[in-house]
Motif scaffolding. Structure first.
Motif, mmCIF file in Angstrom:
data_model
loop_
_atom_site.group_PDB
_atom_site.id
_atom_site.type_symbol
_atom_site.label_atom_id
_atom_site.label_comp_id
_atom_site.label_asym_id
_atom_site.label_seq_id
_atom_site.Cartn_x
_atom_site.Cartn_y
_atom_site.Cartn_z
ATOM 1 N N ALA A 152 0.815 -1.214 0.000
ATOM 2 C CA ALA A 152 0.000 0.000 0.000
ATOM 3 C C ALA A 152 0.849 1.264 0.000
ATOM 4 C CB ALA A 152 -0.926 -0.004 1.210
ATOM 5 N N LEU A 153 2.067 1.198 0.554
ATOM 6 C CA LEU A 153 2.923 2.375 0.664
ATOM 7 C C LEU A 153 3.770 2.617 -0.583
ATOM 8 C CD1 LEU A 153 4.149 1.955 4.356
ATOM 9 C CD2 LEU A 153 2.469 3.585 3.492
ATOM 10 N N LYS A 154 3.771 1.679 -1.513
ATOM 11 C CA LYS A 154 4.595 1.834 -2.709
ATOM 12 C C LYS A 154 4.024 2.916 -3.620
ATOM 13 C CE LYS A 154 6.330 -2.928 -2.852
ATOM 14 N NZ LYS A 154 6.365 -4.199 -3.625
ATOM 15 N N PRO A 155 4.889 3.666 -4.310
ATOM 16 C CA PRO A 155 4.410 4.678 -5.264
ATOM 17 C C PRO A 155 3.542 4.031 -6.340
ATOM 18 C CG PRO A 155 6.756 4.952 -4.833
ATOM 19 C CD PRO A 155 6.365 3.645 -4.204
ATOM 20 N N GLY A 156 2.431 4.663 -6.641
ATOM 21 C CA GLY A 156 1.548 4.140 -7.671
ATOM 22 C C GLY A 156 0.620 3.044 -7.205
ATOM 23 N N ALA A 157 0.611 2.743 -5.897
ATOM 24 C CA ALA A 157 -0.295 1.711 -5.384
ATOM 25 C C ALA A 157 -1.739 2.168 -5.549
ATOM 26 C CB ALA A 157 0.004 1.435 -3.913
ATOM 27 N N PRO A 158 -2.670 1.241 -5.780
ATOM 28 C CA PRO A 158 -4.083 1.625 -5.900
ATOM 29 C C PRO A 158 -4.537 2.402 -4.667
ATOM 30 C CG PRO A 158 -3.772 -0.668 -6.536
ATOM 31 C CD PRO A 158 -2.467 -0.208 -5.954
ATOM 32 N N LEU A 159 -5.220 3.509 -4.892
ATOM 33 C CA LEU A 159 -5.697 4.339 -3.792
ATOM 34 C C LEU A 159 -7.009 3.763 -3.269
ATOM 35 C CD1 LEU A 159 -5.287 6.888 -2.103
ATOM 36 C CD2 LEU A 159 -6.582 8.151 -3.837
ATOM 37 N N VAL A 160 -6.989 3.288 -2.044
ATOM 38 C CA VAL A 160 -8.164 2.641 -1.469
ATOM 39 C C VAL A 160 -9.078 3.653 -0.791
ATOM 40 C CG1 VAL A 160 -8.961 0.915 0.187
ATOM 41 C CG2 VAL A 160 -6.914 0.475 -1.176
ATOM 42 N N ASN A 161 -8.494 4.587 -0.065
ATOM 43 C CA ASN A 161 -9.281 5.546 0.705
ATOM 44 C C ASN A 161 -9.008 6.966 0.223
ATOM 45 O OD1 ASN A 161 -10.516 7.150 2.667
ATOM 46 N ND2 ASN A 161 -10.118 5.675 4.295
ATOM 47 N N GLU A 162 -9.991 7.569 -0.441
ATOM 48 C CA GLU A 162 -9.804 8.899 -1.002
ATOM 49 C C GLU A 162 -9.874 10.010 0.039
ATOM 50 O OE1 GLU A 162 -11.893 6.686 -2.067
ATOM 51 O OE2 GLU A 162 -11.381 6.204 -4.148
ATOM 52 N N TYR A 163 -10.312 9.673 1.257
ATOM 53 C CA TYR A 163 -10.447 10.698 2.286
ATOM 54 C C TYR A 163 -9.114 11.382 2.564
ATOM 55 C CZ TYR A 163 -15.182 9.189 3.475
ATOM 56 O OH TYR A 163 -16.520 8.900 3.433
ATOM 57 N N HIS A 164 -8.027 10.620 2.515
ATOM 58 C CA HIS A 164 -6.717 11.160 2.854
ATOM 59 C C HIS A 164 -5.849 11.418 1.622
ATOM 60 C CE1 HIS A 164 -7.855 10.223 6.915
ATOM 61 N NE2 HIS A 164 -7.918 8.941 6.648
ATOM 62 N N GLY A 165 -6.290 10.936 0.449
ATOM 63 C CA GLY A 165 -5.507 11.127 -0.758
ATOM 64 C C GLY A 165 -4.301 10.218 -0.844
ATOM 65 N N GLN A 166 -4.182 9.287 0.095
ATOM 66 C CA GLN A 166 -3.072 8.340 0.134
ATOM 67 C C GLN A 166 -3.492 7.168 1.015
ATOM 68 O OE1 GLN A 166 -0.408 11.244 1.498
ATOM 69 N NE2 GLN A 166 -1.073 11.214 3.619
ATOM 70 N N ASN A 167 -2.713 6.105 0.988
ATOM 71 C CA ASN A 167 -3.084 4.910 1.743
ATOM 72 C C ASN A 167 -2.555 4.907 3.167
ATOM 73 O OD1 ASN A 167 -4.587 3.694 -0.300
ATOM 74 N ND2 ASN A 167 -2.770 2.786 -1.240
ATOM 75 N N TYR A 168 -2.170 6.053 3.671
ATOM 76 C CA TYR A 168 -1.715 6.135 5.056
ATOM 77 C C TYR A 168 -2.133 7.482 5.629
ATOM 78 C CZ TYR A 168 2.065 8.902 2.987
ATOM 79 O OH TYR A 168 2.775 9.848 2.296
ATOM 80 N N TYR A 169 -2.114 7.552 6.939
ATOM 81 C CA TYR A 169 -2.530 8.772 7.633
ATOM 82 C C TYR A 169 -1.456 9.140 8.646
ATOM 83 C CZ TYR A 169 -5.059 11.762 10.912
ATOM 84 O OH TYR A 169 -5.433 12.792 11.723
ATOM 85 N N LEU A 170 -0.969 10.366 8.570
ATOM 86 C CA LEU A 170 0.054 10.837 9.498
ATOM 87 C C LEU A 170 -0.622 11.451 10.714
ATOM 88 C CD1 LEU A 170 2.531 12.502 6.965
ATOM 89 C CD2 LEU A 170 2.718 10.260 8.057
ATOM 90 N N TYR A 171 -0.318 10.903 11.861
ATOM 91 C CA TYR A 171 -0.943 11.359 13.105
ATOM 92 C C TYR A 171 0.121 11.846 14.068
ATOM 93 C CZ TYR A 171 -3.083 11.024 17.729
ATOM 94 O OH TYR A 171 -3.505 11.286 19.004
ATOM 95 N N ASP A 172 0.016 13.090 14.480
ATOM 96 C CA ASP A 172 0.933 13.657 15.459
ATOM 97 C C ASP A 172 0.157 13.887 16.746
ATOM 98 O OD1 ASP A 172 2.860 14.869 16.907
ATOM 99 O OD2 ASP A 172 3.041 16.661 15.665
ATOM 100 N N SER A 173 0.433 13.074 17.747
ATOM 101 C CA SER A 173 -0.318 13.150 18.996
ATOM 102 C C SER A 173 0.177 14.267 19.901
ATOM 103 C CB SER A 173 -0.206 11.818 19.738
ATOM 104 O OG SER A 173 1.142 11.580 20.109
ATOM 105 N N GLY A 174 1.259 14.930 19.503
ATOM 106 C CA GLY A 174 1.833 15.928 20.394
ATOM 107 C C GLY A 174 2.741 15.267 21.418
#
Length: 252
Positions: A152-174
């Motif tokens: 899922a992290l490889k360039p050009g991988a099929p986009l499964v979730n359009e909410y984030h525009g990528q197949n991962y979500y960056l979370y900074d908890s502080g």
């Protein structure tokens, strides 16, 4: 296992009575004697049964949904699709202040995993709901899917979730949730051997005593009581309140 007491020495307390001590579970006798009441043991007059129509595909676009035959099936009361859900998105991430809502209650236009709920069928009996669900016709356009994180992290991988525009979500908890101590690089330098491997955590509910579900009963005063197996009662209440667009005071 040796307990490193120097870790968090300024905040931990020794001589604890509960933590680290064997304690019998108070609910064990009921489980082993069959006296425990589960949510499925609740039975009310006129109770309806719900069955889901789930996606047979890992990733697909929903072209059309035909519920006409299911609606005609004897005993069917209502057939629901995404447009019938007041707020058709789970609010788990918002409630814990992590990120945007990104998972639908009933699939809307697309399915992103095999088994995702697409249509809900309500009927007078469980059998009628099951039979009617089998009559729902969903036309899918199958899309490329990904099956592991590395892919899922490889360039050009099929986009499964359009909410984030990528197949991962960056979370900074502080800084409040970060725990940092020790010197990793120094530890590697002093190690006689370094073992590198990929690990995957096990499921949280590895051996539940009952499957997840609920029974909801109207109280006659415009309120509803929900009998369910959850470890987060008020969290579940808040989530249901937002999805149904109903004041939490009307849910119990």
């Amino acid at each position: 296992m040796e307990l490193r007491k120097d870790y968090f020495a300024d905040v931990r307390k020794d001589g604890l009575h509960e933590i680290g001590q064997p304690r019998p579970r108070l609910d064990s006798p009921g489980h082993v004697t069959g006296k425990t009441a589960y949510f499925a043991d609740r039975n009310f007059p006129g109770m309806l049964h719900l069955k889901m129509v789930r996606s047979p595909h890992h990733h697909a676009r929903i072209r059309s949904i035909d519920t006409s035959e299911a609606e005609k099936h004897p005993g069917v009361v209502r057939v629901l699709t995404a447009r019938d859900v007041p707020h058709n998105v789970y609010t788990i991430l918002i409630l814990i202040q992590v990120g945007p809502e990104d998972e639908t209650v009933l699939a809307d236009g697309k399915v992103r995993w095999k088994g995702e709920a697409v249509v809900a069928v309500l009927a007078e009996t469980e059998r009628a709901a099951q039979e009617a669900a089998a009559k729902v016709k969903v036309d899918y356009e199958v899309l490329p899917a990904v099956f592991d994180m590395e892919q899922a992290l490889k360039p050009g991988a099929p986009l499964v979730n359009e909410y984030h525009g990528q197949n991962y979500y960056l979370y900074d908890s502080g800084e409040c949730r970060k725990v940092r101590f020790g010197d990793v690089e120094a530890g590697f330098a002093q190690a006689d051997h370094i073992l590198e491997q990929s690990y995957q955590s096990s499921p949280i509910e590895h051996a539940p005593t009952e499957t997840t579900g609920c029974v909801v009963a109207p109280e006659g005063n415009d309120r509803f009581t929900c009998y369910t197996n959850t470890q987060a009662m008020f969290f579940t209440l808040d989530n249901a309140s937002i999805i149904l667009q109903m004041p939490g005071s009307k849910l119990h």
